[in-house]
Design a protein around this motif. Sequence first.
Motif, PDB file in Angstrom:
ATOM      1  N   ALA A 127       0.833  -1.206   0.000  1.00 32.74           N
ATOM      2  CA  ALA A 127       0.000   0.000   0.000  1.00 32.74           C
ATOM      3  C   ALA A 127       0.867   1.255   0.000  1.00 32.74           C
ATOM      4  O   ALA A 127       1.845   1.360   0.735  1.00 32.74           O
ATOM      5  N   GLY A 128       0.508   2.195  -0.898  1.00 30.72           N
ATOM      6  CA  GLY A 128       1.286   3.419  -1.048  1.00 30.72           C
ATOM      7  C   GLY A 128       2.394   3.320  -2.074  1.00 30.72           C
ATOM      8  O   GLY A 128       3.071   4.302  -2.361  1.00 30.72           O
ATOM      9  N   ARG A 129       2.569   2.136  -2.642  1.00 26.38           N
ATOM     10  CA  ARG A 129       3.622   1.903  -3.634  1.00 26.38           C
ATOM     11  C   ARG A 129       2.994   1.390  -4.920  1.00 26.38           C
ATOM     12  O   ARG A 129       2.135   0.506  -4.894  1.00 26.38           O
ATOM     13  N   VAL A 130       3.429   1.928  -6.047  1.00 28.92           N
ATOM     14  CA  VAL A 130       2.906   1.508  -7.340  1.00 28.92           C
ATOM     15  C   VAL A 130       3.562   0.190  -7.757  1.00 28.92           C
ATOM     16  O   VAL A 130       4.788   0.052  -7.715  1.00 28.92           O
ATOM     17  N   LEU A 131       2.737  -0.781  -8.156  1.00 21.92           N
ATOM     18  CA  LEU A 131       3.240  -2.041  -8.704  1.00 21.92           C
ATOM     19  C   LEU A 131       2.923  -2.090 -10.185  1.00 21.92           C
ATOM     20  O   LEU A 131       1.794  -1.836 -10.598  1.00 21.92           O
TER      21      LEU A 131
END
Length: 221
Positions: A165-169
């Motif tokens: 969460a909070g990180r782009v994958l």
Amino acid sequence: MRVLVIEDDSLLGDAIQAGLKQAGYAVDWMKDGLSADQALSTEAYAAAVLDLGLPRMSGLDVLRRLRSRNTPIPVLILTAMDTVEDRIKGLDAGADDYLVKPFDMGELAARLRALIRRASGNPTPSISISDVTLTPASHDVSYKGLAIELTAKEFTILHALMLNAGRVLSRTQLEEQLYAWGEEAESNAVEVHIHHLRRKLFPKLIETIRGVGYLIQADKK
């Protein structure tokens, strides 16, 4: 979640692979240390299960080389060598946990879940974001207290996004968690699963970052 099993015993390796697949993991299986080292240096895994007594390169050497590359994935050592000295060597080489053969598949799966949780910075058994709660052990998902039925791959994508969460994958990163070697990925599989998740949960949960990937925002503290 995609995991790597490194075990030279064919019967045991086959049983571990089958058991972890049943638990919802995408599983790659290597039977020697050199192949395992190459896989760990080129592929993305959520965790690894590592036997110590391997041909071509020892399990300890595989682990040392992994940590020398500053690769942070959690490693669970699986071995018949159960002396305190053996355990100390494995843990000092960079292992995160230790399980002695013979073992119970349920315990192995539970230890992997715990390692993956800790690696993501989320020590609790369930993850909750924006009224969505996901419990890896039971593969349950709820939204505002109501149970939501997901397919295995929908669950895997949601799990990966909530863990990060909070990180782009990126699409590639999500595909790497969905498919083991030899499994063919459909060209638009990730997009289809994302569409279904938005429909089953709510549209704004998963954001599309154009040209980059997908994101679930972390809850504000």
